[in-house]
Design an enzyme around this catalytic site. Structure first.
Site, PDB file in Angstrom:
ATOM      1  CG  ASP A  82      14.224  37.908 -19.274  1.00 43.72           C
ATOM      2  OD1 ASP A  82      13.731  38.512 -18.309  1.00 43.72           O
ATOM      3  OD2 ASP A  82      13.618  37.001 -19.907  1.00 43.72           O
ATOM      4  CD  GLU A 134      11.093  37.756 -10.171  1.00 41.84           C
ATOM      5  OE1 GLU A 134      11.562  37.968 -11.308  1.00 41.84           O
ATOM      6  OE2 GLU A 134      10.422  36.744  -9.893  1.00 41.84           O
ATOM      7  CG  HIS A 180       8.546  32.730 -16.555  1.00 39.82           C
ATOM      8  ND1 HIS A 180       8.999  32.844 -15.259  1.00 39.82           N
ATOM      9  CD2 HIS A 180       8.835  33.913 -17.153  1.00 39.82           C
ATOM     10  CE1 HIS A 180       9.549  34.033 -15.091  1.00 39.82           C
ATOM     11  NE2 HIS A 180       9.451  34.713 -16.209  1.00 39.82           N
ATOM     12  CG  HIS A 213       9.396  38.739 -15.222  1.00 41.70           C
ATOM     13  ND1 HIS A 213      10.505  38.236 -15.844  1.00 41.70           N
ATOM     14  CD2 HIS A 213       9.766  39.922 -14.679  1.00 41.70           C
ATOM     15  CE1 HIS A 213      11.514  39.076 -15.660  1.00 41.70           C
ATOM     16  NE2 HIS A 213      11.095  40.109 -14.963  1.00 41.70           N
ATOM     17  N   GLY A 214       6.159  36.853 -17.223  1.00 42.16           N
ATOM     18  CA  GLY A 214       5.189  35.792 -17.479  1.00 42.16           C
ATOM     19  C   GLY A 214       3.870  36.329 -18.000  1.00 42.16           C
ATOM     20  CB  ALA A 215       2.993  39.529 -19.202  1.00 41.18           C
ATOM     21  CB  ILE A 257       5.686  39.444 -24.489  1.00 46.68           C
ATOM     22  CG1 ILE A 257       4.567  40.168 -23.710  1.00 46.68           C
ATOM     23  CG2 ILE A 257       5.099  38.516 -25.561  1.00 46.68           C
ATOM     24  CD1 ILE A 257       3.791  41.178 -24.528  1.00 46.68           C
TER      25      ILE A 257
HETATM   26  P1  13P Z   1       6.139  34.474 -20.925  1.00 44.42           P
HETATM   27  O1  13P Z   1       6.618  33.047 -20.823  1.00 44.42           O
HETATM   28  O2  13P Z   1       4.759  34.599 -20.351  1.00 44.42           O
HETATM   29  O3  13P Z   1       6.238  35.011 -22.298  1.00 44.42           O
HETATM   30  O4  13P Z   1       7.086  35.365 -19.988  1.00 44.42           O
HETATM   31  C1  13P Z   1       8.322  35.848 -20.469  1.00 44.42           C
HETATM   32  C2  13P Z   1       9.143  36.449 -19.403  1.00 44.42           C
HETATM   33  O5  13P Z   1       8.718  36.761 -18.318  1.00 44.42           O
HETATM   34  C3  13P Z   1      10.553  36.698 -19.720  1.00 44.42           C
HETATM   35  O6  13P Z   1      11.255  37.158 -18.618  1.00 44.42           O
HETATM   36  O1  G3H Z   2      11.637  33.965 -18.446  1.00 44.52           O
HETATM   37  C1  G3H Z   2      11.987  33.187 -19.316  1.00 44.52           C
HETATM   38  C2  G3H Z   2      12.098  33.667 -20.724  1.00 44.52           C
HETATM   39  O2  G3H Z   2      10.976  33.235 -21.444  1.00 44.52           O
HETATM   40  C3  G3H Z   2      13.391  33.217 -21.325  1.00 44.52           C
HETATM   41  O3  G3H Z   2      13.347  31.865 -21.622  1.00 44.52           O
HETATM   42  O4  G3H Z   2      15.471  31.073 -20.616  1.00 44.52           O
HETATM   43  O5  G3H Z   2      14.267  29.707 -22.361  1.00 44.52           O
HETATM   44  O6  G3H Z   2      15.432  31.845 -23.000  1.00 44.52           O
HETATM   45  P1  G3H Z   2      14.714  31.070 -21.922  1.00 44.52           P
HETATM   46 ZN    ZN Z   3      10.597  36.384 -16.760  1.00 46.53          ZN
END
Ligand code: 13P
Ligand code: G3H
Ligand code: ZN
Length: 311
Positions: A82, A134, A180, A213-215, A257
Site C-alpha cells: 500500500d 495513482e 485517509h 483509497h480512503g474508503a 479500508i
Molecule cells: P481509510 O483511512 O479510509 O481506511 O483508507 C485506507 C487506505 O486508503 C489505505 O491505502
Molecule cells: O493509507 C494509509 C493506510 O491507512 C496505512 O496507514 O501508513 O499508518 O500504516 P499507515
Molecule cells: Zn490509501
C-alpha cells in the site's frame, strides 16, 4: 491456494459489478479477523501492507502471517504493498513475495509520476507482479504525511488515458473526495463524492479497474463504543456506505479500508479494558478486537463490496 495477483479478481469484479476489499494488516489478530470473514463468505481478498506496517511488524513476520492465512483459507488472496513511495520499497516487496504493489507517485509532477510508475511496472511485470498507480491527491494522513483538504486534488480525467498507456499500470487509484483517516468531513458537512469524475474516467478507460483509497465509513457503532469506554473520537465521520456500494457496482474494483479496522479493533480492546481494569491477559482483549474485525469485514463483504460467494 498460493497467493494470486489481482488480474483475474479485477476482471471478474468489473464484469460482476462488485469490488474486492483491500484491508490493511499490521498484526496476527487483524490478519485472522479479515481472512476468517472472507473465507467463511467465499470472497476474494486483498491484504495490504503499508511502509508503516513493515516498519512495525517486519516484512518477514507479515509475510509468514499471510502464508499461514492461505493455509487456513481456500480463497484467492493477493498480497499488496500500500502506498509504495519509491522504487526501492516496491522492489523489496516484489522480491519479497508480494503479488501486487502500489507505486504512489501522486505527489510528483505528471511527468515524474509517469517515469517512476513506468520503472516500477517494468520491474514488477518481469516478475509476474501487478502494479497500481495513482493520479490525483487525497486529503488525510498516510505514513505521517498530512495532506490538508485544501491541498487535496481531484484526479483530472483528461490525464488518465495517457498515464495508463505510458506507464502500463494494471489499476489506477483516483481522488474523487475520499480521504485517509477517521475524520473525512467536518461536523455538519454533507459527505460528497465526485461521481461525475469517476464516470468520466470509466468512460475514458473502458474495462479498466479503478481503485478507491480512503474508503472507511467510520461506523458510529464503534465510535460510540470507544467514546463510552474512555476514548475520544467524537466528530469522526466516514464515507457513507451507499456511496461505496454505488462505486463498487461501476468501474471501482478495489476499495481500501484501514481506519474501519482500527476502530473495530480499538472498540473491542477498550470495551474489555475499561469494563475490567484488572484484565491483563492480552488474549482476553485482543480476542474481542479480532472478533470485531471479523464482523466488520463480513459486513463490508456482504453489504458494501458485494464480493461474497465470488471466490
Ligand atoms: P481509510 O483511512 O479510509 O481506511 O483508507 C485506507 C487506505 O486508503 C489505505 O491505502
Ligand atoms: O493509507 C494509509 C493506510 O491507512 C496505512 O496507514 O501508513 O499508518 O500504516 P499507515
Ligand atoms: Zn490509501
Amino acid at each position: 491456494m498460493p497467493l494470486v495477483t489481482t488480474t483475474e479478481m479485477f476482471k471478474k469484479a468489473y464484469e460482476g459489478g462488485y469490488a474486492v476489499g483491500a484491508f490493511n494488516v499490521n498484526n496476527m489478530e487483524i490478519v485472522q479477523g479479515i481472512t476468517e470473514a472472507a473465507g467463511e463468505l467465499r470472497s476474494p481478498l486483498i491484504l495490504q501492507v503499508s511502509a508503516g506496517a513493515r516498519k512495525y511488524a517486519n516484512h518477514n513476520y507479515l509475510m509468514k502471517l499471510v502464508e499461514a492465512a492461505i493455509l487456513e483459507q481456500d480463497i484467492p488472496i493477493a498480497l499488496h504493498l500500500d502506498h509504495g513511495a519509491d522504487f526501492e520499497i516496491c522492489k523489496a516487496c516484489i522480491d519479497g513475495g508480494f503479488t501486487s504493489v502500489m507505486i504512489d507517485g501522486s505527489h510528483h509532477s505528471f511527468e515524474d509520476n509517469i517515469a517512476l510508475t513506468k520503472k516500477v511496472v517494468e520491474y514488477a511485470h518481469a516478475k509476474g507482479v501487478v502494479v497500481e498507480g495513482e493520479l490525483g491527491q487525497l486529503a488525510g494522513i498516510e505514513d505521517d504525511v498530512k495532506v490538508s483538504a485544501e491541498d487535496a486534488k481531484y484526479t483530472r480525467p483528461e490525464e488518465v488515458e495517457e498515464f495508463v498507456s505510458r506507464t502500463g499500470v494494471d489499476s489506477l487509484a483516483i481522488a474523487i473526495g475520499t480521504s485517509h483517516g477517521a475524520f473525512k468531513f467536518k461536523p455538519g458537512q454533507k459527505p460528497m463524492l465526485r461521481f461525475d469524475i469517476l464516470e468520466e474516467i470509466s468512460r475514458r478507460l473502458p474495462g479498466f479497474p479503478i481503485v478507491l483509497h480512503g474508503a472507511s465509513s467510520v461506523s458510529q457503532e464503534y465510535v460510540k463504543t470507544i467514546q463510552a469506554n474512555g476514548g475520544n473520537l467524537a466528530d469522526a465521520i466516514g464515507i457513507p456506505e451507499e456511496m461505496l456500494r454505488q462505486a463498487a457496482q461501476g468501474a471501482v474494483c478495489k476499495i481500501n479500508i484501514d481506519s474501519d479496522l482500527r476502530l473495530a479493533m480499538t472498540a473491542g480492546v477498550r470495551e474489555v479494558l475499561y469494563n475490567n481494569p484488572a484484565a491483563f491477559d492480552p488474549r482476553e482483549y485482543l480476542k474481542v478486537g479480532r472478533a470485531n474485525v471479523k464482523a466488520l469485514v463480513a459486513h463490508k463483504i456482504q453489504n458494501v463490496l458485494g464480493s461474497d460467494h465470488k471466490a
